[in-house]
Write an enzyme that holds these catalytic residues in place. Structure first.
Site, PDB file in Angstrom:
ATOM      1  CD1 TRP A  34      -3.372   0.390   0.756  1.00 56.24           C
ATOM      2  CD2 TRP A  34      -2.794  -1.760   0.845  1.00 56.24           C
ATOM      3  NE1 TRP A  34      -4.502  -0.366   0.511  1.00 56.24           N
ATOM      4  CE2 TRP A  34      -4.179  -1.682   0.554  1.00 56.24           C
ATOM      5  CE3 TRP A  34      -2.208  -3.024   0.922  1.00 56.24           C
ATOM      6  CZ2 TRP A  34      -4.981  -2.805   0.368  1.00 56.24           C
ATOM      7  CZ3 TRP A  34      -2.998  -4.138   0.735  1.00 56.24           C
ATOM      8  CH2 TRP A  34      -4.372  -4.021   0.464  1.00 56.24           C
ATOM      9  CD1 TRP A  36      -1.966   5.337   3.091  1.00 54.22           C
ATOM     10  CD2 TRP A  36      -1.824   7.299   4.169  1.00 54.22           C
ATOM     11  NE1 TRP A  36      -3.069   5.470   3.902  1.00 54.22           N
ATOM     12  CE2 TRP A  36      -3.011   6.661   4.576  1.00 54.22           C
ATOM     13  CE3 TRP A  36      -1.523   8.548   4.712  1.00 54.22           C
ATOM     14  CZ2 TRP A  36      -3.889   7.221   5.502  1.00 54.22           C
ATOM     15  CZ3 TRP A  36      -2.404   9.103   5.633  1.00 54.22           C
ATOM     16  CH2 TRP A  36      -3.563   8.453   6.023  1.00 54.22           C
ATOM     17  CG  ASP A 166     -10.706   3.300   3.438  1.00 51.09           C
ATOM     18  OD1 ASP A 166      -9.792   4.119   3.230  1.00 51.09           O
ATOM     19  OD2 ASP A 166     -10.536   2.073   3.397  1.00 51.09           O
ATOM     20  NE  ARG A 199     -12.397  -3.551   7.241  1.00 51.20           N
ATOM     21  CZ  ARG A 199     -11.382  -2.974   6.568  1.00 51.20           C
ATOM     22  NH1 ARG A 199     -10.350  -2.487   7.213  1.00 51.20           N
ATOM     23  NH2 ARG A 199     -11.413  -2.871   5.254  1.00 51.20           N
ATOM     24  CD  GLU A 396      -6.424  -1.523  10.221  1.00 43.86           C
ATOM     25  OE1 GLU A 396      -6.969  -2.574  10.625  1.00 43.86           O
ATOM     26  OE2 GLU A 396      -6.653  -1.023   9.095  1.00 43.86           O
TER      27      GLU A 396
END
Ligand code: DGY
Length: 434
Positions: A34, A36, A166, A199, A396
């Site tokens: 990925w 960034w 997101d 999520r 995360e």
């Protein structure tokens, strides 16, 4: 079992997530490279292996398109644990990649890695920096050409995934206008790895994939995409990171005496910082993005509103307002900075970008606060980030109300943030003792 100290544990995560010169964000949930994430990871590697730090950036630009765009995912090797894979994107680069981009932290990382290489006396550093600098410059030209065609001094995202945040409430109004119909069958894998409550929702995914379908049908041509995009936001976070990365490239150009490049980058920098400065709203004590479809300000209070500090020198009144506003976002929180303000009705402390704290966001915000003379607040954010990771692990993201670690674990960019911010926290603690 041998017990590793935290720094060793962070380094072990980067090494374990290494797939041959590039690092996956975490196993299974994100099994490719990925954009960034890799820029932050390169800065983490630079604390102990500068050669490997360069490799991270070099492998990322294997995916750079001829027009200069650096895609958000490079699919170096197959994996069936992620959706949407290369077959959904249907791009035509020589290595499979996605068709959208991500925040250009690359230029910031390049300066950081270069300086670490000079300090370590790494052979070939100048040559490697020069190649990566040219790639970064091509990508910055792409940004201004493809994503600011009207010269606003602000670059636009055409997909929430480009922002890196997101499902942020910042996109709610704009995303609600995107249809949920898709030509691609949606087969989510993420909720098989992580609790669905942490999520994005299924409806978000329908709209995310509708946008992918739309742009794939444009053959990923930037002008055609711009013309039909149902989602188009001139984003202050993206613009701030681009402006800051541009400043870091200017610094390198000055060091190397590359005058033509320096002049070109300075023009870009002036355009971006002027655009950003116009986005301050004193009645909100924040910067706001601009929805280019509706023409409205994006007033949702998210971390993006403070990101311009990494690129701009703000005045005294703004400094006081920002400080008070950031303090307000911390009230009642165990860990800050929440990605959505706790007083917002959209705040969900466990759901991805709707509340949780992200170590790399704190890294950037602390940089911006320090650049603007708010050293104490910068240190507080760095120290609480380090402590949150020490308590909950290299997760995360973190629940700001409890400090609980969420999402994927053994996460590469959290490990990188720990390596960089941990050093800063130690340095400021020893400075305070002296
Ligand atoms: C995901 O799949 O959740 C990513 O954030 C998109 O790049």
């Amino acid at each position: 079992m041998i017990k590793l100290d935290r720094d060793e544990a962070a380094r072990a995560i980067l090494t374990r997530n290494d797939r041959g010169g590039y690092t996956v964000p975490t196993d299974r949930l994100y099994p490719f490279q990925w954009n960034w994430d890799s820029a932050f990871v390169a800065m983490g590697f630079a604390t102990f292996d500068v050669d490997r730090a360069y490799r991270e950036l070099e492998r990322l630009i294997e995916g750079q398109w001829d027009d200069g765009m650096i895609p958000h995912i490079v699919f170096h090797a197959p994996s069936d644990t992620y959706f949407p894979g290369p077959e959904v994107w249907g791009t035509r680069h020589r290595i499979a990649t996605s068709g959208i981009t991500q925040p250009p932290v690359f230029g910031m990382a390049l300066r950081h890695v270069h300086e670490a290489a000079v300090e370590a006396g790494l052979p070939n550093a100048a040559e490697r920096t020069r190649n990566l600098f040219q790639a970064a410059l091509r990508s910055h030209r792409w940004w201004l050409r493809a994503r600011d065609p009207d010269g606003l001094g602000l670059v636009a995202i055409l997909h929430p995934w480009e922002s890196g945040s997101d499902n942020s409430p910042a996109w709610d109004a704009a995303l609600a206008r995107v249809p949920t119909s898709t030509t691609t069958a949606i087969r989510r894998k993420d909720t098989g790895h992580v609790d669905a409550a942490m999520r994005p929702r299924d409806e978000d995914y329908q709209r995310f994939i509708h946008l992918v379908d739309t742009y794939r049908e444009c053959g990923w041509d930037p002008q055609r995409q711009w013309a039909v995009a149902p989602f188009k936001i001139a984003d202050v976070q993206m613009t701030a990171i681009l402006a800051r990365a541009t400043a870091d490239l200017i610094h390198l150009a000055e060091d190397f005496g590359w005058e033509a490049e320096r002049a070109e980058l300075s023009e870009m920098h002036d355009r971006l910082t002027a655009g950003l400065a116009r986005r301050w709203r004193s009645h909100l004590s924040r910067f706001v993005s601009l929805d280019l479809v509706s023409g409205e300000d994006v007033e949702a209070p998210t971390q993006a509103c403070f990101m311009p500090l990494v690129a701009l020198r703000i005045d005294d009144a703004q400094r006081q307002a920002v400080q008070a506003e950031i303090e307000r976002w911390h009230e009642g929180m165990v860990v800050g900075l929440p990605s959505t303000a706790p007083f917002s009705p959209a705040f969900e402390p466990k759901r991805y970008w709707r509340g949780p704290v992200w170590a790399v966001v704190n890294w950037l915000i602390a940089d911006g606060l320090r650049m603007n003379g708010l050293e104490n607040l910068a240190q507080r954010i760095e120290q609480t980030t380090v402590r949150a990771i020490e308590r909950a692990g290299f997760c995360e993201y973190f629940d700001p109300t409890t400090g609980e670690g969420l999402g994927g674990d053994t996460f590469s960019w959290t490990a990188a943030a720990y390596l960089v911010l941990g050093r800063r926290a130690k340095a400021s603690a020893s400075g305070a003792r002296r």
